[in-house]
Design a protein around this motif. Sequence first.
Motif, short mmCIF file in Angstrom:
data_model
loop_
_atom_site.label_atom_id
_atom_site.label_comp_id
_atom_site.label_asym_id
_atom_site.label_seq_id
_atom_site.Cartn_x
_atom_site.Cartn_y
_atom_site.Cartn_z
N THR A 449 -11.10 4.23 -4.10
CA THR A 449 -11.96 4.37 -2.92
C THR A 449 -13.04 3.29 -2.91
OG1 THR A 449 -11.58 6.75 -2.91
CG2 THR A 449 -13.47 5.95 -1.67
N ALA A 450 -13.51 2.90 -4.11
CA ALA A 450 -14.55 1.87 -4.19
C ALA A 450 -14.05 0.50 -3.75
CB ALA A 450 -15.10 1.80 -5.62
N ILE A 451 -12.72 0.29 -3.87
CA ILE A 451 -12.16 -0.99 -3.45
C ILE A 451 -12.30 -1.17 -1.95
CG2 ILE A 451 -9.99 -2.30 -3.28
CD1 ILE A 451 -9.16 -0.99 -5.93
N HIS A 452 -11.97 -0.06 -1.22
CA HIS A 452 -12.07 -0.14 0.24
C HIS A 452 -12.27 1.29 0.77
CE1 HIS A 452 -11.15 -0.76 4.47
NE2 HIS A 452 -11.22 -2.09 4.27
N PRO A 453 -13.30 1.53 1.60
CA PRO A 453 -13.56 2.89 2.10
C PRO A 453 -12.38 3.49 2.86
CG PRO A 453 -15.42 1.44 2.53
CD PRO A 453 -14.31 0.57 2.03
N GLY A 454 -11.56 2.66 3.48
CA GLY A 454 -10.44 3.16 4.27
C GLY A 454 -9.37 3.84 3.44
N LEU A 455 -9.39 3.59 2.12
CA LEU A 455 -8.40 4.24 1.25
C LEU A 455 -8.75 5.69 0.91
CD1 LEU A 455 -7.75 1.29 -1.25
CD2 LEU A 455 -6.23 2.09 0.58
N ASP A 456 -9.95 6.12 1.32
CA ASP A 456 -10.41 7.48 1.00
C ASP A 456 -9.47 8.53 1.57
OD1 ASP A 456 -12.49 9.33 -0.04
OD2 ASP A 456 -12.66 9.86 2.08
N ARG A 457 -9.07 8.36 2.83
CA ARG A 457 -8.18 9.33 3.47
C ARG A 457 -6.83 9.37 2.78
NH1 ARG A 457 -4.46 8.89 7.38
NH2 ARG A 457 -5.02 6.69 7.77
N ILE A 458 -6.30 8.20 2.40
CA ILE A 458 -5.01 8.14 1.71
C ILE A 458 -5.09 8.83 0.36
CG2 ILE A 458 -3.30 6.57 0.71
CD1 ILE A 458 -4.03 4.54 2.86
N CYS A 459 -6.21 8.65 -0.34
CA CYS A 459 -6.40 9.31 -1.64
C CYS A 459 -6.42 10.83 -1.50
CB CYS A 459 -7.70 8.83 -2.29
SG CYS A 459 -7.63 7.13 -2.89
N ASP A 460 -7.12 11.31 -0.46
CA ASP A 460 -7.18 12.77 -0.24
C ASP A 460 -5.79 13.33 0.05
OD1 ASP A 460 -9.86 12.83 -0.66
OD2 ASP A 460 -10.42 12.82 1.48
N THR A 461 -5.03 12.61 0.89
CA THR A 461 -3.67 13.06 1.22
C THR A 461 -2.79 13.06 -0.02
OG1 THR A 461 -3.87 12.19 3.47
CG2 THR A 461 -1.64 12.59 2.65
N ASN A 462 -2.90 12.03 -0.82
CA ASN A 462 -2.11 11.92 -2.04
C ASN A 462 -2.44 13.07 -3.00
OD1 ASN A 462 -2.02 10.54 -5.04
ND2 ASN A 462 -0.29 9.92 -3.74
N SER A 463 -3.73 13.34 -3.14
CA SER A 463 -4.17 14.42 -4.05
C SER A 463 -3.66 15.77 -3.56
CB SER A 463 -5.70 14.42 -4.14
OG SER A 463 -6.13 15.42 -5.01
N ARG A 464 -3.73 16.00 -2.23
CA ARG A 464 -3.26 17.27 -1.68
C ARG A 464 -1.77 17.45 -1.91
NH1 ARG A 464 -1.15 17.84 3.08
NH2 ARG A 464 -2.11 15.92 3.89
N LYS A 465 -0.98 16.37 -1.75
CA LYS A 465 0.46 16.48 -1.94
C LYS A 465 0.81 16.77 -3.40
CE LYS A 465 2.02 13.73 2.00
NZ LYS A 465 2.78 12.53 2.44
N ILE A 466 0.07 16.18 -4.31
CA ILE A 466 0.30 16.47 -5.74
C ILE A 466 0.06 17.95 -6.02
CG2 ILE A 466 -0.60 16.08 -8.07
CD1 ILE A 466 -1.04 13.15 -7.25
N ASN A 467 -1.05 18.49 -5.47
CA ASN A 467 -1.37 19.92 -5.67
C ASN A 467 -0.31 20.81 -5.04
OD1 ASN A 467 -3.73 19.49 -7.15
ND2 ASN A 467 -4.97 19.30 -5.29
N GLU A 468 0.19 20.39 -3.87
CA GLU A 468 1.23 21.17 -3.22
C GLU A 468 2.49 21.21 -4.07
OE1 GLU A 468 1.74 19.34 0.56
OE2 GLU A 468 0.01 20.37 1.50
#
Length: 543
Positions: A449-468
């Motif tokens: 996320t620190a690399i680029h703020p726009g990656l924040d949404r992708i990180c959240d989606t990725n984390s949610r899919k892992i939990n699912e």
Amino acid sequence: MKGVTEALRSGSRLAEDYICSRDAARGLYEYDIHWESELDRRAEWLDQSEDTRINRQDLVEYLRIYNKRLNPDDAVQRSLDRLADENALVVTGGQQSGLLTGPLFVIYKAASVVAAAREAETRLQRPVVPVFWIAGEDHDWDEVNHTYLPDTQGDIVKLKLHGRFEGRDSVSNVKVDTEQWMTSIEQVEHLLPDTVHKPSLMKLLVDIHNSSSNLSDAFARLIAALFGKSGLILMDAASPDLRQLEQPVFERIIRENDILREAYLHGASLVKEAGYDMPAEVADDGANLFYIHGGARLLLLLKDGLYTDRKGLVSFSEERLLQELAEHPERFSNNVLTRPLMQDSILPVVAVILGQGEISYWGLTRTAFTQFGLQMPILLPRLSFTILEDVHQKHMNQYGLSFQDVQYHLEEKRDQWLADQETFQVEEQFSQASQAIADIYRPLLDQITAIHPGLDRICDTNSRKINEQIQYLQNQTNKAISLKHQVGLSHWNGIQNALFPMNKPQERVHNALYYLNRFGTEWIEELIQDQREFRGQHQVIRL
């Protein structure tokens, strides 16, 4: 047939307090539940008040005609001969008609009437006959058009009378054709396992329903098949011929409506003062009568001197209503508050068999009985049972379950048993894995996320899919464990569906046909013979 007494949950504190003879409830009733000491006093009052009831011989003549058609056993005719004697008294009780007799408690209520009549006769040393009235005047079709049977796996199946039945007419007036009956009976034949009793039981059902054009007649014929030999007299509260006999009582109810309404309101105030919830509605403008109009049973109100219904479909002055009663008594019926008065205006009732809900609303009626020149009869709670089959007793023993465990803690006990079957602790292991993944993965996501703020949404989606995916694997693991232990779980489900199907007591769900098919009919007479006390206790019995 001796049962083991077990507490069964109840929804009526007033009825429970009456059964336990607690002072708060005691003042709402005329007699105490310890009826053995009350029988002589009640019988004496009935002897002195014979002339307050409709003509006994006219009533017996009507009952002869009705029972000859639907309940023709010789024992019933002997009961009617005895009822014609002015020395004879009655134990009564009733129920709305239901498909294939409805739930088991209906059978227990009829058995209670017979057993209590026999006991009262022994104690009083005078004729006491059993009378069971069918509330064919009730109009809640959706409440009576179905019943429940277990399938071959023990799962509960709902049987419903197919067809469209419009309006709110009395159940006795709703016509059912042969095809509709046979559809339900075919379902019964499919659900019931083959036994030595099945052929005769199925023939009985076919014969009865081929001869019946409405639910009340079919219900009466089935009750007659089970209880006719015990001398149980039947009567349909919706019968036009009975209405003709009841016409003078309806006239009194109309003429004294103001007095009765005040009496019911007074009864309601006494119930409230005693600390109980209202068991039935007592309206300030209630006339406590129904009128059948255009195929609908309308509850009458008294507003500005006129008898009308809530929608204004009918409106009568008192004079016009009395004229309508004289011309068409079959258009009138009681509500739950005036039905007790009608019952005691036509029958010499020494005791009445009631369910707990009925005991509660009868607590509103004592003042009305007095104002109507009557006296509330002895109230007896119906017999209550759970039938415990050997296979379910065996499984309860296997898993260390008591009846109260099944009633209150079965799901908790089952989950614990299932958890104990595995050394692999699913919840603990997956919780630890989820936390470990989060501990490793969260710092990485923060750096991304620190690399680029726009990656924040992708990180959240990725984390949610892992939990699912983790949750999906956990669910699949639980399913695999359940499948591994499906035989044991079927035992637990069998116990549940047999004793507390749909999380309700067995007697309020199961139909008697399952037990009649398995055990025949003799157990009903055994059940009657073994009952001498009516204290509201619930018994677990083995057949």
